[in-house]
Design a protein around this motif. Structure first.
Motif, PDB file in Angstrom:
ATOM      1  N   LEU A 134      13.958   5.317  -6.275  1.00  0.00           N
ATOM      2  CA  LEU A 134      14.410   6.272  -7.350  1.00  0.00           C
ATOM      3  C   LEU A 134      15.229   5.523  -8.226  1.00  0.00           C
ATOM      4  O   LEU A 134      16.656   5.756  -8.077  1.00  0.00           O
ATOM      5  CB  LEU A 134      14.721   7.515  -7.365  1.00  0.00           C
ATOM      6  N   LEU A 135      14.993   4.919  -9.231  1.00  0.00           N
ATOM      7  CA  LEU A 135      15.947   4.672 -10.886  1.00  0.00           C
ATOM      8  C   LEU A 135      16.570   5.733 -11.299  1.00  0.00           C
ATOM      9  O   LEU A 135      15.970   6.734 -11.646  1.00  0.00           O
ATOM     10  CB  LEU A 135      15.599   3.263 -11.572  1.00  0.00           C
ATOM     11  N   ARG A 136      18.017   5.868 -11.184  1.00  0.00           N
ATOM     12  CA  ARG A 136      18.395   7.746 -11.770  1.00  0.00           C
ATOM     13  C   ARG A 136      19.643   7.451 -12.431  1.00  0.00           C
ATOM     14  O   ARG A 136      20.766   6.208 -12.052  1.00  0.00           O
ATOM     15  CB  ARG A 136      18.444   8.562 -10.820  1.00  0.00           C
ATOM     16  N   SER A 137      19.860   8.084 -13.083  1.00  0.00           N
ATOM     17  CA  SER A 137      21.750   8.021 -13.788  1.00  0.00           C
ATOM     18  C   SER A 137      21.565   7.319 -14.823  1.00  0.00           C
ATOM     19  O   SER A 137      23.115   6.331 -14.714  1.00  0.00           O
ATOM     20  CB  SER A 137      21.989   8.743 -12.349  1.00  0.00           C
ATOM     21  N   LEU A 138      20.650   6.436 -15.979  1.00  0.00           N
ATOM     22  CA  LEU A 138      21.264   5.853 -16.470  1.00  0.00           C
ATOM     23  C   LEU A 138      21.827   5.636 -17.556  1.00  0.00           C
ATOM     24  O   LEU A 138      21.074   6.564 -18.739  1.00  0.00           O
ATOM     25  CB  LEU A 138      19.735   4.345 -16.429  1.00  0.00           C
ATOM     26  N   VAL A 139      23.049   5.206 -18.151  1.00  0.00           N
ATOM     27  CA  VAL A 139      23.062   5.775 -19.587  1.00  0.00           C
ATOM     28  C   VAL A 139      24.882   3.953 -19.653  1.00  0.00           C
ATOM     29  O   VAL A 139      25.481   4.166 -18.961  1.00  0.00           O
ATOM     30  CB  VAL A 139      24.307   7.245 -18.815  1.00  0.00           C
ATOM     31  N   ILE A 140      24.658   4.132 -21.222  1.00  0.00           N
ATOM     32  CA  ILE A 140      25.451   3.069 -21.158  1.00  0.00           C
ATOM     33  C   ILE A 140      26.298   4.763 -22.326  1.00  0.00           C
ATOM     34  O   ILE A 140      25.680   5.000 -23.216  1.00  0.00           O
ATOM     35  CB  ILE A 140      24.235   2.355 -22.745  1.00  0.00           C
ATOM     36  N   LEU A 141      27.025   4.530 -22.570  1.00  0.00           N
ATOM     37  CA  LEU A 141      28.553   5.063 -23.267  1.00  0.00           C
ATOM     38  C   LEU A 141      28.301   5.063 -24.756  1.00  0.00           C
ATOM     39  O   LEU A 141      28.214   3.602 -25.387  1.00  0.00           O
ATOM     40  CB  LEU A 141      30.266   4.352 -22.771  1.00  0.00           C
ATOM     41  N   PRO A 142      28.821   5.742 -25.552  1.00  0.00           N
ATOM     42  CA  PRO A 142      28.124   6.063 -26.775  1.00  0.00           C
ATOM     43  C   PRO A 142      29.474   5.166 -27.804  1.00  0.00           C
ATOM     44  O   PRO A 142      28.303   4.452 -28.693  1.00  0.00           O
ATOM     45  CB  PRO A 142      28.807   7.022 -27.587  1.00  0.00           C
ATOM     46  N   ALA A 143      30.027   4.630 -27.227  1.00  0.00           N
ATOM     47  CA  ALA A 143      30.577   3.067 -28.223  1.00  0.00           C
ATOM     48  C   ALA A 143      29.846   1.592 -28.017  1.00  0.00           C
ATOM     49  O   ALA A 143      29.946   0.810 -28.762  1.00  0.00           O
ATOM     50  CB  ALA A 143      31.968   3.192 -28.441  1.00  0.00           C
ATOM     51  N   HIS A 144      29.064   1.570 -26.775  1.00  0.00           N
ATOM     52  CA  HIS A 144      28.501  -0.012 -26.945  1.00  0.00           C
ATOM     53  C   HIS A 144      27.308   0.514 -26.756  1.00  0.00           C
ATOM     54  O   HIS A 144      26.169  -0.605 -25.966  1.00  0.00           O
ATOM     55  CB  HIS A 144      28.730   0.410 -24.575  1.00  0.00           C
ATOM     56  N   ARG A 145      26.932   1.601 -27.012  1.00  0.00           N
ATOM     57  CA  ARG A 145      24.925   1.398 -27.520  1.00  0.00           C
ATOM     58  C   ARG A 145      24.693   0.934 -28.603  1.00  0.00           C
ATOM     59  O   ARG A 145      25.236   0.373 -29.579  1.00  0.00           O
ATOM     60  CB  ARG A 145      24.650   2.834 -27.321  1.00  0.00           C
ATOM     61  N   SER A 146      22.944   0.181 -28.570  1.00  0.00           N
ATOM     62  CA  SER A 146      22.570  -0.344 -29.815  1.00  0.00           C
ATOM     63  C   SER A 146      22.888  -2.173 -29.385  1.00  0.00           C
ATOM     64  O   SER A 146      23.423  -2.238 -30.820  1.00  0.00           O
ATOM     65  CB  SER A 146      22.632   0.025 -31.166  1.00  0.00           C
ATOM     66  N   ARG A 147      23.647  -2.425 -28.515  1.00  0.00           N
ATOM     67  CA  ARG A 147      23.731  -3.873 -28.109  1.00  0.00           C
ATOM     68  C   ARG A 147      23.126  -5.056 -27.577  1.00  0.00           C
ATOM     69  O   ARG A 147      23.181  -5.727 -27.265  1.00  0.00           O
ATOM     70  CB  ARG A 147      25.250  -4.175 -28.577  1.00  0.00           C
ATOM     71  N   ASP A 166       9.604  -0.623  -3.861  1.00  0.00           N
ATOM     72  CA  ASP A 166       8.631  -0.260  -5.388  1.00  0.00           C
ATOM     73  C   ASP A 166       9.619   0.911  -6.154  1.00  0.00           C
ATOM     74  O   ASP A 166      10.814   1.691  -5.720  1.00  0.00           O
ATOM     75  CB  ASP A 166       7.556   0.694  -5.055  1.00  0.00           C
ATOM     76  N   VAL A 167      10.207   0.573  -7.317  1.00  0.00           N
ATOM     77  CA  VAL A 167      11.203   1.051  -8.290  1.00  0.00           C
ATOM     78  C   VAL A 167      10.217   1.916  -8.870  1.00  0.00           C
ATOM     79  O   VAL A 167       9.418   1.646  -9.858  1.00  0.00           O
ATOM     80  CB  VAL A 167      11.910   0.354  -8.645  1.00  0.00           C
ATOM     81  N   TYR A 168      10.691   3.330  -9.251  1.00  0.00           N
ATOM     82  CA  TYR A 168      10.388   4.491 -10.050  1.00  0.00           C
ATOM     83  C   TYR A 168      11.489   5.154 -10.524  1.00  0.00           C
ATOM     84  O   TYR A 168      12.837   4.637 -10.632  1.00  0.00           O
ATOM     85  CB  TYR A 168       9.971   5.690  -8.748  1.00  0.00           C
ATOM     86  N   LEU A 169      11.073   6.094 -11.667  1.00  0.00           N
ATOM     87  CA  LEU A 169      12.129   6.973 -12.075  1.00  0.00           C
ATOM     88  C   LEU A 169      11.179   8.180 -12.674  1.00  0.00           C
ATOM     89  O   LEU A 169      10.108   8.507 -13.138  1.00  0.00           O
ATOM     90  CB  LEU A 169      12.718   5.625 -13.170  1.00  0.00           C
ATOM     91  N   ALA A 170      12.172   9.061 -13.393  1.00  0.00           N
ATOM     92  CA  ALA A 170      11.232   9.856 -14.009  1.00  0.00           C
ATOM     93  C   ALA A 170      12.159  10.033 -15.629  1.00  0.00           C
ATOM     94  O   ALA A 170      13.491   9.604 -15.257  1.00  0.00           O
ATOM     95  CB  ALA A 170      11.295  11.501 -13.367  1.00  0.00           C
ATOM     96  N   THR A 171      11.452  10.254 -16.512  1.00  0.00           N
ATOM     97  CA  THR A 171      11.983  10.473 -17.966  1.00  0.00           C
ATOM     98  C   THR A 171      12.121  11.808 -18.945  1.00  0.00           C
ATOM     99  O   THR A 171      10.479  11.300 -18.934  1.00  0.00           O
ATOM    100  CB  THR A 171      12.637   8.924 -18.997  1.00  0.00           C
ATOM    101  N   ALA A 172      11.961  11.987 -19.612  1.00  0.00           N
ATOM    102  CA  ALA A 172      12.008  13.429 -20.618  1.00  0.00           C
ATOM    103  C   ALA A 172      11.556  12.686 -21.605  1.00  0.00           C
ATOM    104  O   ALA A 172      10.607  13.369 -22.654  1.00  0.00           O
ATOM    105  CB  ALA A 172      12.836  13.908 -20.651  1.00  0.00           C
ATOM    106  N   ASN A 173      12.445  11.249 -22.026  1.00  0.00           N
ATOM    107  CA  ASN A 173      12.222  10.967 -23.135  1.00  0.00           C
ATOM    108  C   ASN A 173      12.268   9.503 -23.909  1.00  0.00           C
ATOM    109  O   ASN A 173      13.178   9.372 -24.879  1.00  0.00           O
ATOM    110  CB  ASN A 173      12.493  11.400 -24.607  1.00  0.00           C
TER     111      ASN A 173
END
Length: 146
Positions: A61-74, A93-100
């Motif tokens: 399960l791929l989880r907890s993915l976050v780009i810090l705000p100062a580095h987004r949109s790059r 097999d790689v899975y994930l769950a996302t709300a949005n």
């Protein structure tokens, strides 16, 4: 784009803070079946965090993915996903769950799957068995990122 790399990281206040600020789950971070990473640039600055959770011998399960705000949109988010997938066993097999963020993951090679197509080990994770809303989209990597 700067060269990015993943380094193993323990569950820490920095990880929790980054996930919490992004509205991601932190209630189930601990566990010997989970590995977390900090994504750093060539100068060693933290760009973001990611994690994978082993779910049996043949899926993660791929989880907890976050780009810090100062580095987004790059384009770092895509790179973070690709680097994290490389940490999974090659045959898994790689899975994930996302709300949005389903459309983001579709561009990387994930496809939505119905719950009855998901291995029981994935569905038994705390994320999918109670922490994520039932409306969350479950996705499976259908082709390697290009």
């Amino acid at each position: 784009m700067r060269q990015l790399r993943l380094e193993p990281v323990p569950v820490s206040d920095n990880l929790r803070a980054a996930l919490t600020a992004a509205g991601l789950l932190v209630d189930d971070l601990d566990g010997s079946d989970r590995d977390y990473f900090v994504c750093v640039d060539a100068e060693g600055r933290a760009i973001g965090y990611s994690g994978i959770e082993a779910c049996g011998d043949d899926s993660v399960l791929l989880r907890s993915l976050v780009i810090l705000p100062a580095h987004r949109s790059r384009g770092h988010g895509r790179h973070l996903v690709e680097l994290t997938i490389e940490k999974a066993p090659p045959s898994a097999d790689v899975y994930l769950a996302t709300a949005n963020t389903a459309s983001f993951f579709e561009h990387i090679g994930f496809a939505s799957v119905e719950r009855d197509e998901v291995p029981s080990a994935i569905l038994a994770t705390r994320q999918l068995s109670g922490l994520c809303p039932a409306s969350a989209t479950i996705m499976k990597l259908s082709k390697p990122p290009t």
